[in-house]
Design an enzyme around this catalytic site. Sequence first.
Site, PDB file in Angstrom:
ATOM      1  N   CYS A 198     -24.965  34.477 -54.913  1.00 20.10           N
ATOM      2  CA  CYS A 198     -23.937  34.680 -53.855  1.00 20.10           C
ATOM      3  C   CYS A 198     -24.334  35.625 -52.689  1.00 20.10           C
ATOM      4  O   CYS A 198     -25.130  36.148 -52.477  1.00 20.10           O
ATOM      5  CB  CYS A 198     -22.657  35.406 -54.785  1.00 20.10           C
ATOM      6  SG  CYS A 198     -21.922  34.119 -55.860  1.00 20.10           S
ATOM      7  N   ARG A 233     -20.609  31.017 -52.374  1.00 18.77           N
ATOM      8  CA  ARG A 233     -20.788  30.931 -53.786  1.00 18.77           C
ATOM      9  C   ARG A 233     -21.943  30.144 -54.644  1.00 18.77           C
ATOM     10  O   ARG A 233     -22.355  29.061 -54.067  1.00 18.77           O
ATOM     11  CB  ARG A 233     -19.631  30.212 -54.354  1.00 18.77           C
ATOM     12  CG  ARG A 233     -19.270  30.438 -55.680  1.00 18.77           C
ATOM     13  CD  ARG A 233     -18.062  29.912 -56.361  1.00 18.77           C
ATOM     14  NE  ARG A 233     -17.618  29.807 -57.819  1.00 18.77           N
ATOM     15  CZ  ARG A 233     -16.936  29.167 -58.525  1.00 18.77           C
ATOM     16  NH1 ARG A 233     -16.373  28.103 -57.911  1.00 18.77           N
ATOM     17  NH2 ARG A 233     -16.726  29.401 -59.805  1.00 18.77           N
ATOM     18  N   LEU A 234     -22.421  30.690 -55.312  1.00 14.49           N
ATOM     19  CA  LEU A 234     -23.419  30.284 -56.546  1.00 14.49           C
ATOM     20  C   LEU A 234     -22.663  30.415 -57.856  1.00 14.49           C
ATOM     21  O   LEU A 234     -22.440  31.371 -58.313  1.00 14.49           O
ATOM     22  CB  LEU A 234     -24.786  30.913 -56.537  1.00 14.49           C
ATOM     23  CG  LEU A 234     -25.920  30.314 -57.645  1.00 14.49           C
ATOM     24  CD1 LEU A 234     -26.146  29.126 -56.841  1.00 14.49           C
ATOM     25  CD2 LEU A 234     -27.103  31.192 -57.889  1.00 14.49           C
ATOM     26  N   ALA A 235     -22.137  29.392 -57.921  1.00 13.46           N
ATOM     27  CA  ALA A 235     -21.176  29.157 -59.433  1.00 13.46           C
ATOM     28  C   ALA A 235     -22.092  29.471 -60.654  1.00 13.46           C
ATOM     29  O   ALA A 235     -22.727  28.739 -61.166  1.00 13.46           O
ATOM     30  CB  ALA A 235     -20.390  27.996 -59.454  1.00 13.46           C
ATOM     31  N   ASN A 239     -20.520  39.815 -55.144  1.00 17.81           N
ATOM     32  CA  ASN A 239     -21.771  39.061 -55.592  1.00 17.81           C
ATOM     33  C   ASN A 239     -22.297  39.862 -56.800  1.00 17.81           C
ATOM     34  O   ASN A 239     -22.458  41.244 -56.727  1.00 17.81           O
ATOM     35  CB  ASN A 239     -22.781  39.243 -54.113  1.00 17.81           C
ATOM     36  CG  ASN A 239     -24.225  38.794 -54.790  1.00 17.81           C
ATOM     37  OD1 ASN A 239     -24.361  38.034 -55.796  1.00 17.81           O
ATOM     38  ND2 ASN A 239     -25.053  39.446 -54.270  1.00 17.81           N
ATOM     39  N   GLY A 240     -22.612  39.331 -57.695  1.00 12.06           N
ATOM     40  CA  GLY A 240     -22.944  40.019 -59.015  1.00 12.06           C
ATOM     41  C   GLY A 240     -22.604  39.360 -60.293  1.00 12.06           C
ATOM     42  O   GLY A 240     -22.097  38.323 -60.513  1.00 12.06           O
ATOM     43  N   GLU A 241     -22.755  40.363 -61.273  1.00 14.31           N
ATOM     44  CA  GLU A 241     -22.459  39.745 -62.629  1.00 14.31           C
ATOM     45  C   GLU A 241     -22.160  40.893 -63.512  1.00 14.31           C
ATOM     46  O   GLU A 241     -22.794  41.941 -63.633  1.00 14.31           O
ATOM     47  CB  GLU A 241     -23.587  38.963 -63.334  1.00 14.31           C
ATOM     48  CG  GLU A 241     -22.576  38.438 -64.951  1.00 14.31           C
ATOM     49  CD  GLU A 241     -23.632  37.378 -65.291  1.00 14.31           C
ATOM     50  OE1 GLU A 241     -23.410  36.813 -66.242  1.00 14.31           O
ATOM     51  OE2 GLU A 241     -24.730  37.190 -64.978  1.00 14.31           O
ATOM     52  N   ASP A 286     -15.718  36.943 -63.632  1.00 11.98           N
ATOM     53  CA  ASP A 286     -15.847  38.335 -63.911  1.00 11.98           C
ATOM     54  C   ASP A 286     -15.205  38.973 -62.371  1.00 11.98           C
ATOM     55  O   ASP A 286     -14.973  40.056 -62.444  1.00 11.98           O
ATOM     56  CB  ASP A 286     -17.034  38.848 -63.846  1.00 11.98           C
ATOM     57  CG  ASP A 286     -18.064  38.098 -63.215  1.00 11.98           C
ATOM     58  OD1 ASP A 286     -18.084  37.258 -62.447  1.00 11.98           O
ATOM     59  OD2 ASP A 286     -19.130  38.961 -62.872  1.00 11.98           O
ATOM     60  N   GLY A 291     -38.309  40.084 -66.113  1.00 10.41           N
ATOM     61  CA  GLY A 291     -39.008  41.300 -66.670  1.00 10.41           C
ATOM     62  C   GLY A 291     -39.202  42.337 -65.416  1.00 10.41           C
ATOM     63  O   GLY A 291     -40.472  42.021 -64.915  1.00 10.41           O
TER      64      GLY A 291
END
Length: 405
Positions: free
Chosen positions: A2, A49-51, A75-77, A100, A371
């Site tokens: 996003c 948007r990146l769904a 933008n985020g999660e 979210d 990682g």
Amino acid sequence: MCGIAGFINTNSAPASAVVLKDMMDVIAHRGPDGEGQWVEGEVALGHRRLAIIDLTAAAHQPMQTADGRYVITYNGEIYNFRELRLELEAKGYRFHSDTDSEVVLNAFAEWGVQCLLRFNGMFAFAIWDAKQRQLTLARDRYGVKPLYWSVKGNTCLFGSEVKSILCHPAVKAEMDLPGLMEYCTFQNFFTDKTLFKDIHLLPAGCYVVLRNGVNSKPEITRYWDYQFEEPETSKTEDEYAEELDYLFRQAVTRQLVSDVDVGGYLSGGMDSGSIAAIASQQIPNMRTFTCGFDLSSASGIEMSFDERSAAEQMSNQYKTEHYEMVLKAGDMERCMPAIAHHLEEPRVGQSYPNFYISGLAGKFNKVVLAGTGGDELFGGYPWRYYRAVVNDDFEHYTDKYYSYW
């Protein structure tokens, strides 16, 4: 991923939807699944948007609260958004999507900036408060998600990338000489400076409030910081190992929350390998991706740079669907213009292998686990330390380490 961008005219001049569109178009690569614009009075908020979570139109941004007071571009999660949603529903909030971003919006409406301490995740967002006539920009604890901002005259601007801010007619691209000196000294930035004059990176764990009013000044507040304190009571090595195992499994599992397929980078090292070990237990035929190097002209220590063999062994052990690519001489030069365009500033690290391997992963997955920090946490670079291994005390170690380098 996003992308977000926008601005507020602190002198109450009407915001331009045309300028906002330019700011969003230049970061279209961050969000190919849709775009949204919200312009009202002196404020303009945009979203690409990146769904990932809730693929329906209900998750479209910018998003407003039911009473219209708050508007968010995000933008985020947030990994614990479902728990927070239950808490907010108990307080009477109703949700129209399963995303979210709506939880973040309603959490801000309920708790204000104190909601930031409740979030477990990575985020950068802007929330407009129509009642107070102020814009709040916030960034996650570790600064995973980028957020740049700038003040030019009577306009305060923000964006996921510098190039959005540069699209505004009030901004001119100029070199920031103190920022250049800082980078050349440390090979990185330790302040909020960038190479662009008057454009700042909002520090991790901070938020800034931009208020309407010609004489208003931005207020940056740190809401979280590291606390390096010795525990009151120590644990045994086995107890620490058990706690580490629990926290690590919990962290990986939380990041598997997605409505699209999740893959993972697999370098052959302990960090990406450990993540793949946990994630592959919950994702059947998980896709993994490795970037290697052409060794036809390599010799000596260069031979160890290619980790495809170790990655293939891990892929076989974890039963992943594995893909790899090989970089050759000239690949770095070939991609340099594109890397400069996307990074915007030089950063320490192997940027160009990451550029190529993300291109490969993007053909199969929207979400890829990576990682980062494993070597730093667990002493994975012995060549940095072995010259100063035998010491009388910590002071002796730091003196020897500094003298060697």
